[in-house]
Motif scaffolding. Structure first.
Motif, short mmCIF file in Angstrom:
data_model
loop_
_atom_site.label_atom_id
_atom_site.label_comp_id
_atom_site.label_asym_id
_atom_site.label_seq_id
_atom_site.Cartn_x
_atom_site.Cartn_y
_atom_site.Cartn_z
N LYS A 218 0.85 -1.19 0.00
CA LYS A 218 0.00 0.00 0.00
C LYS A 218 0.89 1.25 0.00
O LYS A 218 1.99 1.24 0.55
N TYR A 220 0.77 5.25 1.25
CA TYR A 220 0.05 6.12 2.18
C TYR A 220 0.46 7.57 1.93
O TYR A 220 1.64 7.91 2.03
N VAL A 247 -4.97 6.18 1.03
CA VAL A 247 -4.32 4.87 0.87
C VAL A 247 -4.71 4.27 -0.47
O VAL A 247 -5.90 4.25 -0.84
N LEU A 248 -3.71 3.76 -1.21
CA LEU A 248 -3.96 3.08 -2.47
C LEU A 248 -3.11 1.82 -2.53
O LEU A 248 -2.11 1.68 -1.84
N ASP A 249 -3.53 0.89 -3.43
CA ASP A 249 -2.68 -0.27 -3.72
C ASP A 249 -1.43 0.22 -4.44
O ASP A 249 -1.48 1.16 -5.24
N ASN A 255 -7.80 1.37 -6.17
CA ASN A 255 -8.58 1.24 -4.93
C ASN A 255 -8.28 2.32 -3.89
O ASN A 255 -7.92 2.03 -2.74
N GLY A 304 -2.68 -1.17 8.30
CA GLY A 304 -3.53 -0.36 7.45
C GLY A 304 -4.50 0.56 8.15
O GLY A 304 -5.36 1.16 7.50
#
Length: 434
Positions: A218, A220, A247-249, A255, A304
């Motif tokens: 991830k 951040y 937060v993203l993949d 996402n 997360g």
């Protein structure tokens, strides 16, 4: 004195090699090979800015660890130094071996890489215009590793209904990844920042993201917010209810979602910082993030989410004066970091009322380092960890200072040694050791 220092350094090096050779030969079958720390052998770059109140010119020159440790050595930019091309203060990074300098021409809408040839000599290798991809000449960026950098920007748009009544402010996030070998855009995306009705109805919106860190697949991003008043048609005072992180993949950049610190009492403020790292991943893969508005506070992101069991580490309460850490901080390892902190009781961020504070993240302790002059650290960008110690270029604004070497094992206010002298010049300041 310089010759004596060099002889001492050489003798120490030879002695160290002899000790290593003897210890390894005692029992070759059980001995563990000693791996040299590459941080001590690479070249570093001293970077200086000139112009604290306006658009700053940026200059760079190389420095070895031996030179930086030598208190008889003096670094100066008087008639010396490579001017890093930038419309405003350059945003620079270096390769892990120090042989390449990367620069975001902030205001010019381009990224470039330069080969280091020694001293003040740098030669441009590649230059890439990223304005078309990012939609601005003023994006921000962060080096992720020797292969990748992330460039980021937020575009905002006020939305009204058919009767001209203000509805909310839309924040569009624009991201691009840069291949640092080719200086080309390998991936880009844009999306609306995830928002909620309660904040939107108050005119609150995200206007900036910055200082990303990657952990467990991830990425951040810290976020800064503003508040719009439709009656005055102007931004008004933003009062944070909590802290929020995008937060993203990674590396897919898919996402997008956010996490918030609502479960941690008293934690509220921006998390994007200014030009300095704001969040760091520790040896366990957890992220420690600095709140960069309001009280100087550090929080933890684990699995997360904001870690309610860690709570918050309020640095201000341990210092005895108003304290804000609105730039960023530096992590050395094993839970120890160093935070530039503004004494808000003595002045605003434009004043020379900054301190450097050693923090123990695990025990939540803070020690103000005894630096013998007033520092202006608003634009300080980078410090380097060399053989487990933190090297910083610290000077008063327009005055002489030194390279300071901080020992994370020491809890003393004087837990440092002093290296080479640093000269600045009129309205000049060091941006860091890169």
């Amino acid at each position: 004195m310089i010759q004596n220092f060099k002889k001492l350094f050489q003798l120490s090096l030879v002695a160290g090699l002899l000790v290593t050779s003897i210890s390894c030969s005692d029992d070759d079958s059980t001995g563990t090979p000693v791996t040299p720390d590459p941080s001590a052998s690479r070249v570093y770059h001293l970077v200086l800015g000139q112009g604290s109140t306006d658009e700053s010119a940026t200059y760079s020159q190389g420095a070895t660890v031996e030179e930086m440790l030598n208190p008889e050595k003096t670094f100066s930019f008087a008639g010396f130094g490579f001017e890093v091309p930038s419309t405003r203060t350059a945003r620079v990074y270096t390769s892990n071996d120090g042989q390449t300098l990367y620069n975001l021409n902030y205001g010019g809408g381009a990224v470039a890489k330069y080969q280091y040839n020694g001293g003040q000599n740098y030669s441009q290798l590649l230059n890439t215009d990223i304005q078309a991809v990012m939609g601005t000449t003023n994006p921000r960026w962060t080096k992720i590793d020797d292969n990748t950098a992330m460039i980021h920007h937020v575009q905002t748009e006020k939305l009204y209904n058919n009767d001209g009544v203000y509805l909310r402010t839309k924040a569009t996030i624009i991201l691009a990844s840069i291949n640092l070998q080719t200086m080309s855009v390998t991936q880009n995306t844009s999306f609306e920042f995830p928002w909620n009705e309660a904040e939107a109805s108050q005119g609150i919106f995200v206007f900036r993201i910055d200082a990303p860190v990657i952990s467990n697949g991830k990425i951040y991003y810290g976020a800064g917010k503003q508040k719009f008043d439709p009656i005055t048609n102007a931004n008004t005072t933003m009062v944070y209810a909590d802290a929020e992180t995008l937060v993203l993949d990674f590396p897919s950049l898919q996402n997008p979602t956010t996490i918030r610190s609502t479960a941690i009492s008293g934690v509220a403020g921006s998390t994007n910082g200014y030009r300095t790292p704001v969040a760091h991943k520790d040896e366990n893969g957890d992220i420690f993030q600095l709140i960069t508005s309001g009280d100087a506070t550090i929080v933890k992101i684990k699995n997360g989410q904001y870690d309610a069991s860690y709570g918050s580490f309020n640095i201000e309460t341990l210092l005895g004066h108003g304290a804000e850490a609105n730039t960023g901080w530096f992590y050395v390892g094993n839970g120890i970091g160093y935070v530039p902190v503004l004494n808000t009781d003595a002045g605003n961020s434009a004043s020379s009322n900054w301190h450097l504070v050693r923090v123990d993240l695990n025990n939540k302790t803070a020690v103000k380092l005894d630096i013998p002059f007033g520092m202006w650290l608003r634009q300080y960008q980078w410090a380097s960890v060399i053989e487990g110690k933190l090297f910083m270029a610290l000077t008063p604004l327009s005055g002489q200072g030194n390279i300071y070497i901080f020992d994370p094992a020491s809890t003393s206010p004087t837990g440092y040694s002093v290296g080479a002298k640093l000269q600045t010049g009129a309205d000049a300041f060091y941006l860091g050791i890169f």
